[in-house]
Design an enzyme around this catalytic site. Structure first.
Site, PDB file in Angstrom:
ATOM      1  N   ASP A  10       0.353  -1.539  -0.157  1.00  0.00           N
ATOM      2  CA  ASP A  10      -0.180  -0.610   0.326  1.00  0.00           C
ATOM      3  C   ASP A  10       1.157   1.515  -0.230  1.00  0.00           C
ATOM      4  OD1 ASP A  10      -2.528   0.803   2.318  1.00  0.00           O
ATOM      5  OD2 ASP A  10      -1.176   2.153   0.747  1.00  0.00           O
ATOM      6  N   ASN A  24      -7.457  11.879 -11.346  1.00  0.00           N
ATOM      7  CA  ASN A  24      -8.200  11.967 -12.910  1.00  0.00           C
ATOM      8  C   ASN A  24      -8.190  13.225 -13.455  1.00  0.00           C
ATOM      9  OD1 ASN A  24     -10.323  13.327 -12.025  1.00  0.00           O
ATOM     10  ND2 ASN A  24     -10.637  11.111 -10.707  1.00  0.00           N
ATOM     11  N   GLY A  32      -9.733   3.726  -6.084  1.00  0.00           N
ATOM     12  CA  GLY A  32      -7.987   3.246  -6.528  1.00  0.00           C
ATOM     13  C   GLY A  32      -7.131   3.629  -5.400  1.00  0.00           C
ATOM     14  N   VAL A  33      -5.820   4.052  -6.064  1.00  0.00           N
ATOM     15  CA  VAL A  33      -4.955   4.359  -5.432  1.00  0.00           C
ATOM     16  C   VAL A  33      -5.056   6.296  -5.039  1.00  0.00           C
ATOM     17  CG1 VAL A  33      -4.175   4.785  -7.441  1.00  0.00           C
ATOM     18  CG2 VAL A  33      -2.770   4.720  -4.642  1.00  0.00           C
ATOM     19  N   ASP A  34      -5.791   6.727  -5.795  1.00  0.00           N
ATOM     20  CA  ASP A  34      -6.203   8.155  -5.730  1.00  0.00           C
ATOM     21  C   ASP A  34      -7.441   8.354  -4.757  1.00  0.00           C
ATOM     22  OD1 ASP A  34      -8.574  10.757  -7.647  1.00  0.00           O
ATOM     23  OD2 ASP A  34      -7.296  10.928  -5.801  1.00  0.00           O
ATOM     24  N   VAL A 120      -8.368   1.000 -13.500  1.00  0.00           N
ATOM     25  CA  VAL A 120      -9.529   1.737 -13.842  1.00  0.00           C
ATOM     26  C   VAL A 120      -9.315   1.808 -14.991  1.00  0.00           C
ATOM     27  CG1 VAL A 120     -11.416   3.744 -13.342  1.00  0.00           C
ATOM     28  CG2 VAL A 120     -11.066   2.261 -12.012  1.00  0.00           C
TER      29      VAL A 120
HETATM   30  N1  APR Z   1      -1.842   1.449  -2.869  1.00  0.00           N
HETATM   31  C1  APR Z   1      -0.347   1.528  -4.307  1.00  0.00           C
HETATM   32  N2  APR Z   1      -1.080   0.981  -5.611  1.00  0.00           N
HETATM   33  C2  APR Z   1      -2.378   1.236  -5.174  1.00  0.00           C
HETATM   34  C3  APR Z   1      -3.234   0.843  -4.279  1.00  0.00           C
HETATM   35  C4  APR Z   1      -2.821   1.622  -2.757  1.00  0.00           C
HETATM   36  N3  APR Z   1      -2.998   1.874  -1.976  1.00  0.00           N
HETATM   37  N4  APR Z   1      -4.835   0.955  -4.214  1.00  0.00           N
HETATM   38  C5  APR Z   1      -4.778   0.187  -5.722  1.00  0.00           C
HETATM   39  N5  APR Z   1      -3.394   0.928  -6.272  1.00  0.00           N
HETATM   40  C6  APR Z   1      -2.999   0.107  -7.404  1.00  0.00           C
HETATM   41  C7  APR Z   1      -3.961  -0.567  -8.064  1.00  0.00           C
HETATM   42  O1  APR Z   1      -3.988  -2.286  -8.542  1.00  0.00           O
HETATM   43  C8  APR Z   1      -3.562  -0.527  -9.547  1.00  0.00           C
HETATM   44  O2  APR Z   1      -2.345  -1.462 -10.017  1.00  0.00           O
HETATM   45  O3  APR Z   1      -2.984   1.372  -8.363  1.00  0.00           O
HETATM   46  C9  APR Z   1      -3.660   0.725  -9.666  1.00  0.00           C
HETATM   47  C10 APR Z   1      -4.020   2.006 -10.291  1.00  0.00           C
HETATM   48  O4  APR Z   1      -5.407   1.399 -10.636  1.00  0.00           O
HETATM   49  P1  APR Z   1      -5.955   2.943 -10.586  1.00  0.00           P
HETATM   50  O5  APR Z   1      -6.424   3.001  -9.057  1.00  0.00           O
HETATM   51  O6  APR Z   1      -7.434   2.115 -10.626  1.00  0.00           O
HETATM   52  O7  APR Z   1      -5.763   4.087 -10.815  1.00  0.00           O
HETATM   53  P2  APR Z   1      -6.090   4.200 -12.500  1.00  0.00           P
HETATM   54  O8  APR Z   1      -6.265   2.954 -13.602  1.00  0.00           O
HETATM   55  O9  APR Z   1      -5.150   5.618 -13.015  1.00  0.00           O
HETATM   56  O10 APR Z   1      -7.016   4.997 -12.681  1.00  0.00           O
HETATM   57  C11 APR Z   1      -7.538   6.550 -12.643  1.00  0.00           C
HETATM   58  O11 APR Z   1      -9.349   6.125 -10.582  1.00  0.00           O
HETATM   59  O12 APR Z   1      -9.538   6.380  -9.369  1.00  0.00           O
HETATM   60  C12 APR Z   1      -9.409   6.582 -10.192  1.00  0.00           C
HETATM   61  O13 APR Z   1      -9.800   9.031  -9.651  1.00  0.00           O
HETATM   62  C13 APR Z   1      -9.557   8.073 -10.333  1.00  0.00           C
HETATM   63  O14 APR Z   1     -10.304   8.774 -12.371  1.00  0.00           O
HETATM   64  C14 APR Z   1      -9.542   7.760 -11.857  1.00  0.00           C
HETATM   65  C15 APR Z   1      -8.947   6.768 -11.946  1.00  0.00           C
END
Ligand code: APR
Length: 177
Positions: A10, A24, A32-34, A120
């Site tokens: 994490d 985004n 997700g990570v956001d 995502v």
């Molecule tokens: N720590 C590290 N990595 C993480 C965590 C965390 N706590 N949570 C999720 N991830 C990973 C996911 O497993 C994935 O491999 O982050 C990577 C990116 O996935 P997303 O968070 O879905 O980001 P992304 O694919 O770039 O899509 C961005 O998703 O959350 C929304 O606001 C965000 O609209 C934007 C879109």
């Protein structure tokens, strides 16, 4: 020599100078990570992001980390995967390069990246890993001021991918698993 660390976990837990957020274009949070970063940083992060007026795909903007153990959050917006004919690879590369450039400007020595766009936004993981590692390697060839760059994989598939690929991009004595 900049150390390269691979972490399965994490990103919000890392006490490094800067963690990179896969945001985004609104910069107003999401899933997700956001979502994880905003939850861990607290509401001040959203207040700071509101003042940034969004961020274009491939670009990066920086805020304090607030309640996170990291000093800064570098928010970058990865491309949505649309089949690969829409500059996705180039834009993903820009995310890494612009994030590192901003980290350098803010005198960060340790930077941690999630797997941008591979959730995502649907970017194929193997292609994203190659793009990320190539971009970071290119940047570090020109700038040696970083102490450590971490690749933080939350899911097993990305972790295994990076574990297999890292030795093709960096020397064994540079890598810490
Ligand atoms: N720590 C590290 N990595 C993480 C965590 C965390 N706590 N949570 C999720 N991830 C990973 C996911 O497993 C994935 O491999 O982050 C990577 C990116 O996935 P997303 O968070 O879905 O980001 P992304 O694919 O770039 O899509 C961005 O998703 O959350 C929304 O606001 C965000 O609209 C934007 C879109």
């Amino acid at each position: 020599m900049t150390k390269i660390r691979l972490i399965h976990g994490d990103i919000t837990l890392l006490a490094v100078d800067a963690i990179v957020n896969a945001a985004n274009r609104s910069l107003l949070g999401g899933g997700g990570v956001d979502g994880a970063i905003h939850r861990a940083a607290g509401s001040q992060l959203l207040e700071a992001c509101k003042k940034l007026n969004g961020c274009e795909t491939g670009q990066a903007k920086i805020t304090p980390g607030f309640r996170l153990p990291a000093k800064y959050v570098i928010h970058t917006v990865g491309p949505v995967w649309r089949g690969g004919q829409d500059r996705e690879t180039e834009l993903l590369s820009q995310c890494y390069l612009n994030s590192l450039e901003l980290a350098k400007q803010y005198e960060c020595r340790q930077v941690a990246f999630p797997n941008i766009s591979t959730g995502v936004y649907g970017f194929p993981k193997t292609k994203a890993a190659h793009t990320a590692l190539s971009a970071v390697k290119d940047y570090l060839t020109a700038y040696t001021g970083f102490e450590e760059i971490s690749f933080v994989c939350f899911d097993q598939e990305n972790y295994q991918l990076y574990k297999d690929l890292l030795p093709s991009f960096f020397s064994q004595d540079q890598i810490t698993f």
